[in-house]
Design a protein around this motif. Structure first.
Motif, PDB file in Angstrom:
ATOM      1  N   GLY A   1     -71.533 -22.047 -36.169  1.00  0.00           N
ATOM      2  CA  GLY A   1     -71.924 -22.443 -37.513  1.00  0.00           C
ATOM      3  C   GLY A   1     -73.394 -22.737 -37.686  1.00  0.00           C
ATOM      4  N   LEU A   2     -74.095 -23.002 -36.582  1.00  0.00           N
ATOM      5  CA  LEU A   2     -75.520 -23.323 -36.684  1.00  0.00           C
ATOM      6  C   LEU A   2     -76.416 -22.196 -36.192  1.00  0.00           C
ATOM      7  CD1 LEU A   2     -75.527 -27.043 -35.420  1.00  0.00           C
ATOM      8  CD2 LEU A   2     -75.511 -26.209 -37.779  1.00  0.00           C
ATOM      9  N   GLY A   3     -75.833 -21.303 -35.411  1.00  0.00           N
ATOM     10  CA  GLY A   3     -76.613 -20.198 -34.881  1.00  0.00           C
ATOM     11  C   GLY A   3     -77.665 -20.629 -33.877  1.00  0.00           C
ATOM     12  N   ILE A   4     -77.503 -21.837 -33.290  1.00  0.00           N
ATOM     13  CA  ILE A   4     -78.452 -22.358 -32.314  1.00  0.00           C
ATOM     14  C   ILE A   4     -77.937 -22.064 -30.910  1.00  0.00           C
ATOM     15  CG2 ILE A   4     -79.572 -24.429 -31.398  1.00  0.00           C
ATOM     16  CD1 ILE A   4     -79.324 -25.635 -34.198  1.00  0.00           C
ATOM     17  N   THR A   5     -78.764 -21.441 -30.100  1.00  0.00           N
ATOM     18  CA  THR A   5     -78.388 -21.123 -28.721  1.00  0.00           C
ATOM     19  C   THR A   5     -79.140 -22.037 -27.763  1.00  0.00           C
ATOM     20  OG1 THR A   5     -77.949 -18.798 -29.262  1.00  0.00           O
ATOM     21  CG2 THR A   5     -78.341 -19.334 -26.946  1.00  0.00           C
ATOM     22  N   LEU A   6     -78.381 -22.671 -26.872  1.00  0.00           N
ATOM     23  CA  LEU A   6     -78.951 -23.552 -25.869  1.00  0.00           C
ATOM     24  C   LEU A   6     -78.800 -22.910 -24.496  1.00  0.00           C
ATOM     25  CD1 LEU A   6     -77.417 -26.917 -27.111  1.00  0.00           C
ATOM     26  CD2 LEU A   6     -79.729 -26.097 -27.521  1.00  0.00           C
ATOM     27  N   ALA A   7     -79.826 -23.057 -23.676  1.00  0.00           N
ATOM     28  CA  ALA A   7     -79.775 -22.475 -22.339  1.00  0.00           C
ATOM     29  C   ALA A   7     -80.626 -23.313 -21.390  1.00  0.00           C
ATOM     30  CB  ALA A   7     -80.277 -21.032 -22.355  1.00  0.00           C
ATOM     31  N   GLY A   8     -80.345 -23.199 -20.092  1.00  0.00           N
ATOM     32  CA  GLY A   8     -81.166 -23.812 -19.061  1.00  0.00           C
ATOM     33  C   GLY A   8     -81.324 -25.316 -19.216  1.00  0.00           C
ATOM     34  N   GLU A   9     -82.574 -25.773 -19.335  1.00  0.00           N
ATOM     35  CA  GLU A   9     -82.892 -27.200 -19.366  1.00  0.00           C
ATOM     36  C   GLU A   9     -82.348 -27.916 -20.600  1.00  0.00           C
ATOM     37  OE1 GLU A   9     -87.266 -27.288 -17.299  1.00  0.00           O
ATOM     38  OE2 GLU A   9     -87.052 -26.337 -19.256  1.00  0.00           O
ATOM     39  N   ASN A  10     -82.015 -27.168 -21.649  1.00  0.00           N
ATOM     40  CA  ASN A  10     -81.522 -27.795 -22.872  1.00  0.00           C
ATOM     41  C   ASN A  10     -80.000 -27.943 -22.912  1.00  0.00           C
ATOM     42  OD1 ASN A  10     -83.834 -28.469 -24.350  1.00  0.00           O
ATOM     43  ND2 ASN A  10     -84.147 -26.346 -24.939  1.00  0.00           N
ATOM     44  N   LEU A  11     -79.322 -27.522 -21.855  1.00  0.00           N
ATOM     45  CA  LEU A  11     -77.865 -27.599 -21.840  1.00  0.00           C
ATOM     46  C   LEU A  11     -77.285 -28.986 -21.574  1.00  0.00           C
ATOM     47  CD1 LEU A  11     -76.997 -24.226 -20.073  1.00  0.00           C
ATOM     48  CD2 LEU A  11     -76.274 -24.937 -22.362  1.00  0.00           C
ATOM     49  N   PRO A  12     -78.053 -29.970 -21.083  1.00  0.00           N
ATOM     50  CA  PRO A  12     -77.457 -31.301 -20.888  1.00  0.00           C
ATOM     51  C   PRO A  12     -76.815 -31.883 -22.135  1.00  0.00           C
ATOM     52  CG  PRO A  12     -79.557 -31.209 -19.765  1.00  0.00           C
ATOM     53  CD  PRO A  12     -79.427 -29.925 -20.540  1.00  0.00           C
TER      54      PRO A  12
ATOM     55  N   GLY B   1     -89.363 -25.349 -32.218  1.00  0.00           N
ATOM     56  CA  GLY B   1     -89.018 -23.933 -32.152  1.00  0.00           C
ATOM     57  C   GLY B   1     -89.085 -23.340 -30.760  1.00  0.00           C
ATOM     58  N   SER B   2     -89.015 -24.185 -29.742  1.00  0.00           N
ATOM     59  CA  SER B   2     -89.092 -23.706 -28.368  1.00  0.00           C
ATOM     60  C   SER B   2     -87.697 -23.607 -27.757  1.00  0.00           C
ATOM     61  CB  SER B   2     -89.958 -24.640 -27.521  1.00  0.00           C
ATOM     62  OG  SER B   2     -89.985 -24.222 -26.176  1.00  0.00           O
ATOM     63  N   ALA B   3     -87.423 -22.490 -27.087  1.00  0.00           N
ATOM     64  CA  ALA B   3     -86.128 -22.307 -26.437  1.00  0.00           C
ATOM     65  C   ALA B   3     -86.044 -23.047 -25.110  1.00  0.00           C
ATOM     66  CB  ALA B   3     -85.859 -20.819 -26.208  1.00  0.00           C
ATOM     67  N   VAL B   4     -87.183 -23.420 -24.547  1.00  0.00           N
ATOM     68  CA  VAL B   4     -87.234 -24.160 -23.285  1.00  0.00           C
ATOM     69  C   VAL B   4     -88.117 -25.389 -23.461  1.00  0.00           C
ATOM     70  CG1 VAL B   4     -86.871 -22.114 -21.861  1.00  0.00           C
ATOM     71  CG2 VAL B   4     -89.201 -22.793 -22.480  1.00  0.00           C
ATOM     72  N   ILE B   5     -88.072 -26.284 -22.483  1.00  0.00           N
ATOM     73  CA  ILE B   5     -88.883 -27.499 -22.549  1.00  0.00           C
ATOM     74  C   ILE B   5     -90.238 -27.216 -21.918  1.00  0.00           C
ATOM     75  CG2 ILE B   5     -88.933 -29.977 -22.094  1.00  0.00           C
ATOM     76  CD1 ILE B   5     -85.958 -29.784 -21.378  1.00  0.00           C
TER      77      ILE B   5
ATOM     78  N   VAL C   1     -82.209 -36.227 -27.358  1.00  0.00           N
ATOM     79  CA  VAL C   1     -83.535 -36.295 -27.973  1.00  0.00           C
ATOM     80  C   VAL C   1     -84.384 -35.078 -27.605  1.00  0.00           C
ATOM     81  CG1 VAL C   1     -85.714 -37.575 -28.065  1.00  0.00           C
ATOM     82  CG2 VAL C   1     -83.536 -38.815 -28.080  1.00  0.00           C
ATOM     83  N   VAL C   2     -84.432 -34.737 -26.339  1.00  0.00           N
ATOM     84  CA  VAL C   2     -85.300 -33.640 -25.882  1.00  0.00           C
ATOM     85  C   VAL C   2     -84.893 -32.296 -26.488  1.00  0.00           C
ATOM     86  CG1 VAL C   2     -86.176 -32.383 -23.881  1.00  0.00           C
ATOM     87  CG2 VAL C   2     -85.946 -34.872 -23.778  1.00  0.00           C
ATOM     88  N   PRO C   3     -83.605 -31.910 -26.463  1.00  0.00           N
ATOM     89  CA  PRO C   3     -83.235 -30.655 -27.128  1.00  0.00           C
ATOM     90  C   PRO C   3     -83.552 -30.645 -28.625  1.00  0.00           C
ATOM     91  CG  PRO C   3     -81.499 -31.304 -25.621  1.00  0.00           C
ATOM     92  CD  PRO C   3     -82.463 -32.450 -25.695  1.00  0.00           C
ATOM     93  N   VAL C   4     -83.395 -31.788 -29.284  1.00  0.00           N
ATOM     94  CA  VAL C   4     -83.724 -31.860 -30.712  1.00  0.00           C
ATOM     95  C   VAL C   4     -85.219 -31.630 -30.919  1.00  0.00           C
ATOM     96  CG1 VAL C   4     -83.886 -33.404 -32.703  1.00  0.00           C
ATOM     97  CG2 VAL C   4     -81.772 -33.309 -31.370  1.00  0.00           C
ATOM     98  N   ILE C   5     -86.045 -32.216 -30.059  1.00  0.00           N
ATOM     99  CA  ILE C   5     -87.493 -31.987 -30.131  1.00  0.00           C
ATOM    100  C   ILE C   5     -87.801 -30.503 -29.957  1.00  0.00           C
ATOM    101  CG2 ILE C   5     -89.714 -32.432 -29.003  1.00  0.00           C
ATOM    102  CD1 ILE C   5     -88.726 -34.810 -30.573  1.00  0.00           C
ATOM    103  N   CYS C   6     -87.081 -29.868 -29.031  1.00  0.00           N
ATOM    104  CA  CYS C   6     -87.276 -28.426 -28.807  1.00  0.00           C
ATOM    105  C   CYS C   6     -86.904 -27.621 -30.051  1.00  0.00           C
ATOM    106  CB  CYS C   6     -86.450 -27.952 -27.613  1.00  0.00           C
ATOM    107  SG  CYS C   6     -87.079 -28.500 -26.018  1.00  0.00           S
ATOM    108  N   MET C   7     -85.830 -28.021 -30.723  1.00  0.00           N
ATOM    109  CA  MET C   7     -85.429 -27.331 -31.950  1.00  0.00           C
ATOM    110  C   MET C   7     -86.504 -27.494 -33.024  1.00  0.00           C
ATOM    111  SD  MET C   7     -81.388 -28.389 -32.186  1.00  0.00           S
ATOM    112  CE  MET C   7     -80.296 -28.182 -30.778  1.00  0.00           C
ATOM    113  N   LEU C   8     -87.072 -28.687 -33.124  1.00  0.00           N
ATOM    114  CA  LEU C   8     -88.091 -28.943 -34.141  1.00  0.00           C
ATOM    115  C   LEU C   8     -89.380 -28.164 -33.869  1.00  0.00           C
ATOM    116  CD1 LEU C   8     -87.652 -32.811 -34.626  1.00  0.00           C
ATOM    117  CD2 LEU C   8     -86.864 -30.986 -36.140  1.00  0.00           C
TER     118      LEU C   8
END
Length: 476
Positions: A270-281, A178-182, A169-176
């Motif tokens: 395929g999505l071009g989405i990069t996850l790092a740090g707190e969003n990697l769970p 547009g934030s790379a971190v929480i 849920v949290v990474p999806v919220i970040c994607m919506l």
């Protein structure tokens, strides 16, 4: 007396009850996973200090559990024993969960840590008011142990998914957003969204779940409550199983920190989405979701054939060997085991062990309630499920605190980049992530050796008692 073939718990009723459990556990999972990270990354709190505060606050609040169980057992509502308390508790529980993620600019450390302590105590008490009756309601939904086993299996599957769902849920919220971190914005939006969802599904559970097993109000003083705990051997076994196995879910409580330490940034093909740090769970969650779900689905099936005790022991031996073994491969084996694919393989293999951990205590408690009624003439769902909640809460307190403390000892801080992570830090964090859960899984099998209610003759005595009780009731 004719055997009643009418099903009390239909698939629809089981689904509604299980969704309510999912909603409540979703909020619990959010706090367990992100509370300490919010404190360190947003409030700039010290990780090891937070570990101590969370442990102390959870222990203090856990003393409210027997009192809450006594309140439930003493109450007398026309709509049931459990449902009114669930209805009264869910909105305050969702509200204080949201309050926990409000960013406050504290002017002093004393005020900051006092705030963390007080809100953590209040959150745990509000959680108990929602968790105890919602879990305890399983014992009164049907007189049939087979129906309750089926319901417990599905509810446990959704409970397990709910505890890790915030990692998605949290990474999806970040994607919506547009934030790379929480940031503080993503934390509060996530809390509000999950709180609203929890209120809706819990309201459905309260509206459509019916308590068919009735019992008279049973007010207990502290002397009687203590006597219940000491004299009820099955209850004591369940308590010890949870306490010795406190670290089984440690990986969930440190998932955010472990992901930041163990994994470099990951780009989703395929999505071009990069996850790092707190969003990697979310990456580690994907590796754990499939085996965990399969394990939770298979556990009731295996348990129906072999019994709860044998099923728990089989999964326990497997989990202890595999989890501790994979830790040593990570720390001392080929470099591949420290890669993304090596870690994901470990996640896949290890997470098969978790199926019985939530399922077995629920079934054991349900049997304990019936057995206690058979031997004493009293049904004490409230106090027994409050003990279950107490054991879960204390185990969770030690799991979260010890996990965070170990991560803090490794030298990790919330603002650290992957380039700053050392091999020694990875080994220490992975010890909390894999080794300790495996060790605690092995320890939790010790009290299970003395569990007797799984024997065929005792199960049959309980079923005969229930049939006679319901027959007498039906004839009135």
């Amino acid at each position: 007396m004719k055997k009643n073939s009418t099903k009390t718990l239909t698939l629809g009723k089981i689904a509604i009850y299980s969704l309510g459990i999912f909603g409540i556990q979703l909020l619990i999972g959010y706090i367990n996973t992100y509370q300490s990270q919010f404190y360190t990354s947003v409030l700039a709190a010290d990780l090891t200090k937070c570990a101590v505060i969370i442990l102390v606050a959870k222990i203090i609040s856990s003393f409210a559990d027997p009192i809450i169980g006594n309140i439930i057992d003493s109450a007398h509502f026309k709509s049931g024993k459990m449902r009114p308390f669930i209805a009264m508790s869910i909105v305050p529980f969702a509200l204080i969960t949201t309050i926990m993620f409000i960013a406050i600019d504290f002017k002093s450390d004393v005020a900051k840590y006092a705030y963390i302590t007080v809100t953590t105590v209040l959150w745990n008490i509000s959680m108990s008011f929602a968790d105890i009756p919602s879990q305890g309601m399983l014992a009164v939904l049907s007189p049939s142990s087979d129906e309750k086993n089926t319901c417990a299996g599905i509810a446990n599957m959704l409970k397990s998914l709910a505890l890790v769902a915030p990692n998605l849920v949290v990474p999806v919220i970040c994607m919506l957003t547009g934030s790379a971190v929480i940031t503080k914005k993503e934390y509060i939006i996530s809390a509000i969204a999950m709180g609203i969802f929890a209120i809706i599904v819990t309201a459905l559970m309260v509206r459509f779940s019916k308590e068919v097993v009735k019992s008279e109000p049973n007010k207990m003083g502290f002397k009687e409550m203590f006597s219940e705990l000491v004299s009820n051997k099955p209850l004591m076994i369940i308590f010890l199983v949870n306490m010795l196995g406190f670290g089984r879910n440690m990986a969930v409580s440190i998932g955010v920190q472990a992901s930041a330490v163990l994994l470099d940034e990951v780009t989703i093909p395929g999505l071009g989405i990069t996850l790092a740090g707190e969003n990697l769970p979310i990456i580690l969650g994907i590796g754990a979701a499939i085996p965990s779900t399969l394990s939770v689905v298979l556990t009731p099936v295996i348990s129906k054939k072999l019994g709860v005790k044998k099923t728990f022991m089989i999964f326990g031996v497997y989990g202890a060997i595999v989890a501790m073994g994979y830790y040593f491969l990570f720390a001392f084996g080929p470099e591949w085991f420290r890669s993304l694919w090596g870690i994901l393989l470990g996640q896949f293999v290890i997470n098969f062990m978790f199926g019985p951990h939530g399922f077995a205590p629920l079934i054991m408690l349900s049997d304990s309630v019936d057995y206690r009624e058979m031997t004493t003439g009293k049904r004490t769902e409230g106090i027994q499920y409050s003990v279950l909640s107490l054991s879960f809460k204390l185990a969770n307190a030690f799991s979260v605190a010890v996990g965070i403390f170990i991560v803090g000892l490794s030298g990790y801080v919330g603002t650290m980049t992957f380039a700053e992570v050392t091999p020694q830090m990875k080994n220490i964090v992975m010890a909390a992530y894999w080794f300790v859960p495996g060790l605690c899984t092995g320890l939790s099998m010790i009290p299970m050796l003395f569990y007797k209610l799984d024997k065929k003759e005792i199960k049959q005595q309980i079923q005969d008692f229930i049939a006679k009780r319901d027959g007498v009731t039906a004839s009135k």
